[in-house]
Write an enzyme that holds these catalytic residues in place. Structure first.
Site, PDB file in Angstrom:
ATOM      1  N   SER A 151       0.828  -1.199   0.000  1.00 52.47           N
ATOM      2  CA  SER A 151       0.000   0.000   0.000  1.00 52.47           C
ATOM      3  C   SER A 151       0.875   1.266   0.000  1.00 52.47           C
ATOM      4  O   SER A 151       1.751   1.404  -0.842  1.00 52.47           O
ATOM      5  CB  SER A 151      -0.969  -0.037   1.183  1.00 52.47           C
ATOM      6  OG  SER A 151      -1.987   0.927   1.045  1.00 52.47           O
ATOM      7  N   ASP A 188      -5.610  -3.140  -2.788  1.00 55.29           N
ATOM      8  CA  ASP A 188      -4.638  -2.793  -1.747  1.00 55.29           C
ATOM      9  C   ASP A 188      -4.035  -4.009  -1.047  1.00 55.29           C
ATOM     10  O   ASP A 188      -4.756  -4.883  -0.550  1.00 55.29           O
ATOM     11  CB  ASP A 188      -5.348  -1.903  -0.717  1.00 55.29           C
ATOM     12  CG  ASP A 188      -4.395  -1.214   0.213  1.00 55.29           C
ATOM     13  OD1 ASP A 188      -3.785  -1.898   1.054  1.00 55.29           O
ATOM     14  OD2 ASP A 188      -4.251   0.020   0.110  1.00 55.29           O
TER      15      ASP A 188
END
Length: 306
Positions: free
Chosen positions: A38, A163
């Site tokens: 991320s 993500d």
């Protein structure tokens, strides 16, 4: 001995990783391997491109650039309009792509980086963790940073990715799999905060997500192989004002305060553990993550600064 920097996810809180990186690099500690998920994939790619103190200016430029402000900077009306149109997300991925291409180069590949990089994302079709470590860099980072609901999934080939924090928020295991012996964990501060029973519907969702996110970290710490030194850097503590609300991801004004707090705490942390101009050859260090405190997070800022 392979030294790894593991950079976790956490949105705008990821600014603390800049302070941690500054403390590490100024102490003469250089990575042989960088692993990120991320926001940690974004910060990690930059440090893998230039693992020297000079990268701090590049990180600051990226975090405070017009592109950074534009990533989540649309008006609420524009975001709502996009959500109605797409039915999946609030923000366009274009500003983030532009930011990455300007900072790293549009055609950069993993093989072009100065240090080996592994980037974690979540595959939708396989419902599984996926690690990128070769080929085109920008799409892989976008995949790792495609926060569900905020950004659309990133398509690479026939797969869609979201993500990496969904499957591995602090990817220690990926560093160990790549042969790391000394691991410095750059985390955004959530594991330093004890969880308590929720008191509202929003709090219930937050606590549930935190449990899902932290259990992997706790397991990785509890099963750390013998001979591996793990050092979990402190974030410097949370901010007093509006630090953990649903809209905190839009608050770029907190960037410098987070960086400074993490730098001060991490510099003290490293000094207390004897890290000076360079990492001693053959160092196995000490494991700074006590299994009994794994979920809460070891060596909090309060412990470092007392």
């Amino acid at each position: 001995m392979t030294v790894a920097f593991v950079l976790g996810g956490g949105g705008v809180r990821g600014a603390v990783e800049i302070g941690m990186l500054r403390a590490l690099l100024e102490s003469g500690i250089r990575p042989d391997l960088v692993v990120g998920t991320s926001i940690g994939a974004i910060n990690g790619a930059l440090v893998a491109s230039d693992p020297t103190p000079a990268v701090i200016d590049l990180l600051l430029d990226a975090w405070t650039s017009p592109e950074a402000n534009a990533v989540y900077g649309d008006s609420l009306f524009a975001q709502f309009t996009r959500l109605v149109r797409t039915k999946t997300h609030l923000n366009s991925p274009a500003p983030l792509r532009h930011l990455l291409e300007r900072s790293l180069g549009a055609d950069t590949r993993f093989e072009d980086l100065s240090v080996r990089l592994r980037v974690v994302a979540a595959s939708i079709e396989r419902a599984a963790e996926h690690v990128f470590e070769s080929g085109p860099l920008i799409d892989a980072i976008l995949a790792s940073a495609s926060v569900p609901g905020l950004l659309p999934p990133t398509r690479i080939g026939d797969e869609h990715f979201i993500d990496g924090g969904i499957v591995n928020s602090i990817p220690i295991a990926q560093a160990l799999e790549a042969g790391a012996h000394t691991v410095f964990v750059l985390q955004v501060g959530r594991i330093e905060t004890p969880l308590v029973a929720p008191q509202s519907a929003v709090d219930t969702a937050r606590v549930a997500f935190e449990i899902a996110r932290r259990h992997r970290y706790a397991r990785d710490v509890a099963t750390l192989p013998e001979g591996v030194a793990l050092h979990v850097l402190p974030s410097g503590g949370g901010l007093d004002d509006d630090d953990d609300t649903l809209m905190s991801y839009r608050r770029m004004d907190t960037v410098h305060r987070r960086i400074d707090a993490a730098y001060d705490a991490s510099r003290s942390f490293l000094a207390e553990r004897g890290f000076g101009e360079r990492l001693p050859a053959g160092n196995t260090g000490r494991n700074d993550a006590d299994q009994g405190d794994a979920i809460r997070g070891p060596d909090t800022a309060e412990e470092v600064e007392e």
